[in-house]
Scaffold this motif. Structure first.
Motif, PDB file in Angstrom:
ATOM      1  N   ILE A 303       0.849  -1.284   0.108  1.00  0.00           N
ATOM      2  CA  ILE A 303      -0.052   0.018  -0.135  1.00  0.00           C
ATOM      3  C   ILE A 303       0.843   1.340   0.185  1.00  0.00           C
ATOM      4  O   ILE A 303       0.587   2.202  -0.839  1.00  0.00           O
ATOM      5  N   ILE A 304       1.930   1.178   0.816  1.00  0.00           N
ATOM      6  CA  ILE A 304       2.901   2.552   0.922  1.00  0.00           C
ATOM      7  C   ILE A 304       3.481   2.498  -0.543  1.00  0.00           C
ATOM      8  O   ILE A 304       3.602   3.592  -0.940  1.00  0.00           O
ATOM      9  N   TYR A 305       3.928   1.419  -1.014  1.00  0.00           N
ATOM     10  CA  TYR A 305       4.609   1.239  -2.304  1.00  0.00           C
ATOM     11  C   TYR A 305       3.737   1.845  -3.549  1.00  0.00           C
ATOM     12  O   TYR A 305       4.153   2.667  -4.366  1.00  0.00           O
ATOM     13  N   SER A 306       2.501   1.524  -3.553  1.00  0.00           N
ATOM     14  CA  SER A 306       1.610   2.079  -4.568  1.00  0.00           C
ATOM     15  C   SER A 306       1.251   3.447  -4.211  1.00  0.00           C
ATOM     16  O   SER A 306       1.260   4.152  -5.418  1.00  0.00           O
ATOM     17  N   ILE A 307       1.050   3.892  -3.309  1.00  0.00           N
ATOM     18  CA  ILE A 307       0.844   5.262  -2.774  1.00  0.00           C
ATOM     19  C   ILE A 307       1.861   6.347  -3.260  1.00  0.00           C
ATOM     20  O   ILE A 307       1.696   7.204  -4.005  1.00  0.00           O
TER      21      ILE A 307
END
Length: 421
Positions: A303-307
Motif C-alpha cells: 500500500i505504501i509502495y503503490s501510494i
C-alpha cells in the motif's frame, strides 16, 4: 538471526550473488550504448531483444536441468562458460584486437550463462534455508544486491567507455573466483529420494519431459496468481527509469536554497535516497518485521509502495517528491523480502528450480510492461498515470493475498479430509 549462524551454502551464495550482480551491472547496462554507437540504434535494439529472448529460454531449460542434474552442476557449467565468454570479450576489446561482433557473441553467451545460473542459485537458497530464517536471508540478499548494483553501475560509468579491456579482464577474474569458490566449498542441495521410497507412480514423474515439466508448473494456480502479482508490482519499479524519469525531465524544475534542480537532478536524488536507505535500513528492518504476520507486512508494504509510485507519477513539488522517494523505498524494503519468503513456501519441493525459472520470466514480462508505460504516458496526462500506478500496485497486492489465502484454504481442506477418514 545472525549472518554467522547461517548455513555455509547460504553464506557462499550471498557472496557469489554479490559478485554476479556486480559483474552484470558494470557491463550489461552500458552495452546498449556501445552497440548503438557501433552498429546503429535500430540494429542494436534487435540484437538486445535476441539477447533477452535467449536468456529467457536458457533460464527455462536451466530450471528443468537443475531439478534433475543438481544445482551445483548447472551453476559450475554456466560459470565456466561465463568465464570463457568474459575472457574473449576482454580480448575483443584489447589494444591488440577489436571486434564488435565477437564482443556481441560473447556478450550473448555471457548473458545466457547468467540466465542459466539464476534459477539454480535461487533454488539452492530455498533448499538450504528454513522458513523461519528466510525473511532475514532475503533481506540480506536484497541489501547486498543493491550495494552490488550501485558499485557495479559506478565502475561501469567510470571505466566502460575508455577502459573496457581492463574492466572485462577484472570481471573475468571475479567470475573465475566465483567458479572456484562454488567448486570447492558449496555442496549439492538437490533433494534426492531414496530409490526404496520412490513408488511406481512417482518414477515416471521423475522422467517427465521439458514441456510436461513446465505444464505442471503452469497448472499450479496458486503459483501463477503469485507470478501475476509479481508482474504487476515489478512493472511499477520498471516505470521509475522510464516514464517517471522522462516526465520529470519534461515537467519538473525547482530551486532549493538557491540551487537549481532540473528534472534529471531530481531523478538522481530519488535514486540516491533509495540507495542510501536500502544500505542503511534493510537488515535492521528485516529483523524487526520478521516478528509480525507476513500477510499484514506484505499488505502494508505494498500500500505504501503503490501510494508512493502514484505520487511520483504526477507530482512536481520538490518536498512531496522527496517524501514519495522515502515512501517508495520504505514500501520496497517492507514488501520485497516478505514476498520472497512467501514465494519460497509456495514452490513444490521436487521442482524448485523450474518454479524459480518461471518466476525469473515474470521479471522480463514486467520489463516489457514498464516500457509500454512510457508509450501510454505519451497520450494520457500524468494524473491518469498516477491512478494507473496505484491500481496496478493494489492489483499486485490482491494477487499475492489470493495466493496466500488459496494455500491456507487448501491446507484446511486437506487437513479436514485427513481428519474425517
Amino acid at each position: 538471526m545472525k549472518f554467522r549462524n547461517l548455513q555455509r551454502n547460504i553464506k557462499i551464495r550471498l557472496f557469489t550473488d554479490f559478485a554476479t550482480d556486480l559483474t552484470q551491472m558494470a557491463i550489461f547496462p552500458f552495452m546498449a550504448i556501445y552497440f548503438s554507437i557501433e552498429v546503429g540504434q535500430g540494429l542494436a535494439g534487435i540484437l538486445l531483444m535476441i539477447n533477452v529472448l535467449c536468456s529467457i529460454l536458457a533460464g527455462l531449460y536451466s530450471g528443468y536441468l537443475s531439478d534433475r542434474l543438481g544445482r551445483k552442476k548447472v551453476m559450475l557449467f554456466a560459470l565456466t562458460i561465463q568465464v570463457s565468454a568474459l575472457t574473449v570479450m576482454a580480448f575483443a576489446n584489447s589494444p591488440f584486437y577489436t571486434s564488435v561482433w565477437l564482443t556481441y557473441v560473447m556478450f550473448l553467451i555471457s548473458n545466457v550463462s547468467s540466465g542459466v545460473i539464476n534459477p539454480a542459485a535461487s533454488a539452492m537458497i530455498i533448499d538450504s534455508s528454513s522458513e523461519k530464517d528466510r525473511p532475514f536471508i532475503y533481506g540480506l540478499q536484497y541489501w547486498s544486491g543493491n550495494i552490488a548494483i550501485a558499485i557495479g553501475a559506478t565502475l561501469g560509468g567510470l571505466f566502460f567507455e575508455s577502459n573496457r579491456f581492463p574492466l572485462f579482464c577484472f570481471f573475468a577474474v571475479v567470475s573465475l573466483t566465483t567458479l572456484l569458490i562454488i567448486l570447492k566449498f558449496i555442496h549439492e542441495t538437490l533433494p534426492v529420494k531414496s530409490e526404496e521410497l520412490v513408488t511406481e507412480v512417482e518414477k515416471p514423474e521423475r522422467k517427465k519431459s521439458f514441456l510436461s515439466n513446465y505444464l505442471n508448473v503452469l497448472k499450479d494456480g496458486r503459483f501463477m496468481v503469485f507470478v501475476l502479482g509479481t508482474i504487476f508490482v515489478m512493472s511499477l519499479e520498471f516505470q521509475l527509469d522510464k516514464y517517471i524519469a522522462v516526465r520529470l525531465k519534461q515537467e519538473f524544475h525547482a530551486e532549493f536554497f538557491g540551487m537549481d534542480i532540473s528534472g534529471v537532478r531530481m531523478f538522481s536524488i530519488i535514486i540516491l535516497i533509495n540507495t542510501i536507505c536500502v544500505v542503511v535500513a534493510t537488515i535492521h528492518l528485516s529483523k524487526w518485521l520478521s516478528r509480525f504476520n507476513r500477510q499484514t507486512v506484505l499488505t502494508v508494504g505494498l500500500i505504501i509502495y503503490s501510494i508512493a509510485f502514484g505520487t511520483l507519477g504526477f507530482s512536481n513539488n520538490f518536498t512531496i517528491l522527496i517524501l514519495a522517494a522515502f515512501m517508495f523505498t520504505l514500501g520496497e524494503l517492507i514488501y520485497s523480502p516478505t514476498k520472497q519468503t512467501i514465494l519460497a513456501g509456495i514452490v513444490q519441493d521436487d521442482s524448485r528450480a523450474s518454479y524459480m525459472a518461471i518466476n525469473e520470466l515474470s521479471f522480463n514480462v514486467a520489463m516489457l510492461i514498464g516500457s509500454l508505460g512510457l508509450t501510454i504516458g505519451a497520450f494520457v496526462p500524468s494524473s491518469v498515470m498516477a491512478a494507473l500506478y496505484f491500481i496496478i500496485g493494489i492489483a499486485g497486492l490482491i494477487c499475492f493475498r489470493s495466493a496466500v489465502s488459496y494455500g491456507k484454504a487448501k491446507e484446511v481442506k486437506i487437513s479436514h479430509e485427513v481428519t474425517t477418514r
